[in-house]
Motif scaffolding. Structure first.
Motif, PDB file in Angstrom:
ATOM      1  N   ARG A  68      -2.818   4.815  -5.824  1.00 47.07           N
ATOM      2  CA  ARG A  68      -4.270   4.938  -5.692  1.00 47.07           C
ATOM      3  C   ARG A  68      -4.651   5.497  -4.329  1.00 47.07           C
ATOM      4  NH1 ARG A  68      -6.383  -0.893  -7.106  1.00 47.07           N
ATOM      5  NH2 ARG A  68      -5.817  -0.970  -4.943  1.00 47.07           N
ATOM      6  N   PRO A  69      -5.883   6.026  -4.214  1.00 47.55           N
ATOM      7  CA  PRO A  69      -6.345   6.470  -2.890  1.00 47.55           C
ATOM      8  C   PRO A  69      -6.394   5.296  -1.923  1.00 47.55           C
ATOM      9  CG  PRO A  69      -7.788   7.310  -4.608  1.00 47.55           C
ATOM     10  CD  PRO A  69      -6.856   6.328  -5.260  1.00 47.55           C
ATOM     11  N   GLY A  70      -6.234   5.591  -0.652  1.00 49.18           N
ATOM     12  CA  GLY A  70      -6.294   4.567   0.374  1.00 49.18           C
ATOM     13  C   GLY A  70      -6.651   5.216   1.689  1.00 49.18           C
ATOM     14  N   ASN A  71      -6.422   4.506   2.789  1.00 50.63           N
ATOM     15  CA  ASN A  71      -6.700   5.171   4.049  1.00 50.63           C
ATOM     16  C   ASN A  71      -5.647   6.267   4.256  1.00 50.63           C
ATOM     17  OD1 ASN A  71      -4.485   4.377   5.866  1.00 50.63           O
ATOM     18  ND2 ASN A  71      -5.439   2.374   6.053  1.00 50.63           N
ATOM     19  N   LEU A  90      -9.059   5.996   9.030  1.00 52.74           N
ATOM     20  CA  LEU A  90      -9.336   4.653   8.530  1.00 52.74           C
ATOM     21  C   LEU A  90     -10.724   4.548   7.915  1.00 52.74           C
ATOM     22  CD1 LEU A  90      -7.861   2.523  11.446  1.00 52.74           C
ATOM     23  CD2 LEU A  90      -6.896   2.821   9.168  1.00 52.74           C
ATOM     24  N   LYS A  91     -11.606   5.452   8.275  1.00 53.22           N
ATOM     25  CA  LYS A  91     -13.005   5.360   7.865  1.00 53.22           C
ATOM     26  C   LYS A  91     -13.217   5.763   6.404  1.00 53.22           C
ATOM     27  CE  LYS A  91     -17.533   6.733   9.551  1.00 53.22           C
ATOM     28  NZ  LYS A  91     -18.240   7.463  10.592  1.00 53.22           N
ATOM     29  N   PRO A 124       0.799  -1.218   0.000  1.00 54.48           N
ATOM     30  CA  PRO A 124       0.000   0.000   0.000  1.00 54.48           C
ATOM     31  C   PRO A 124       0.838   1.277   0.000  1.00 54.48           C
ATOM     32  CG  PRO A 124      -0.838  -1.545   1.610  1.00 54.48           C
ATOM     33  CD  PRO A 124       0.426  -2.116   1.070  1.00 54.48           C
ATOM     34  N   SER A 125       2.013   1.236   0.619  1.00 52.28           N
ATOM     35  CA  SER A 125       2.831   2.439   0.685  1.00 52.28           C
ATOM     36  C   SER A 125       3.431   2.816  -0.665  1.00 52.28           C
ATOM     37  CB  SER A 125       3.946   2.267   1.719  1.00 52.28           C
ATOM     38  OG  SER A 125       4.781   1.200   1.350  1.00 52.28           O
ATOM     39  N   LEU A 126       3.451   1.903  -1.643  1.00 47.51           N
ATOM     40  CA  LEU A 126       3.989   2.204  -2.963  1.00 47.51           C
ATOM     41  C   LEU A 126       2.906   2.412  -4.016  1.00 47.51           C
ATOM     42  CD1 LEU A 126       7.000  -0.274  -3.110  1.00 47.51           C
ATOM     43  CD2 LEU A 126       7.028   2.158  -2.582  1.00 47.51           C
TER      44      LEU A 126
END
Length: 121
Positions: free
Chosen positions: A24-27, A97-98, A19-21
């Protein structure tokens, strides 16, 4: 490149980026972990603001404490809402996180007029 070398590389490379690389959008914490100093100084926004037609809104990150390789943590910042700075001092950024987060300020989708930019007659 030969097919044997390509097949060997395919086995070595992960099927999905961490996820760190990802771009895209994420938390909130995944997005901040992509940047140097864990995102301090970055402008970030909730993607739902753009979907609702709310533009020029963002948090400017002033402090972070990330855990679990950027999957969880805490972040503080200063809120700018519709172009006006709302917070005088840094405050904890809610909804990490939401909601889904992205880098930059929220924008009005093409073909849609923001309620704040329409003029009253």
């Amino acid at each position: 490149m030969s097919s044997a070398v390509a097949a060997a590389l395919k086995k070595l490379l992960p099927k999905q980026l961490p996820p760190s690389l990802s771009s895209r959008p994420g938390n909130l914490y995944e997005v901040l972990a992509r940047y140097p100093q864990d995102g301090i100084g970055q402008r970030i926004h909730q993607t739902r603001w753009t979907a609702k037609g709310i533009s020029d809104c963002y948090w400017e990150v002033t402090r972070t404490k990330l855990k679990l390789e950027g999957m969880h943590g805490k972040a503080w910042g200063v809120l700018t809402w519709r172009g006006k700075r709302v917070s005088e001092q840094e405050e904890k950024i809610p909804g990490g996180l939401k909601y889904r987060w992205a880098q930059g300020a929220s924008r009005t989708p093409i073909g849609r007029v923001s309620p704040s930019s329409s003029s009253s007659s």
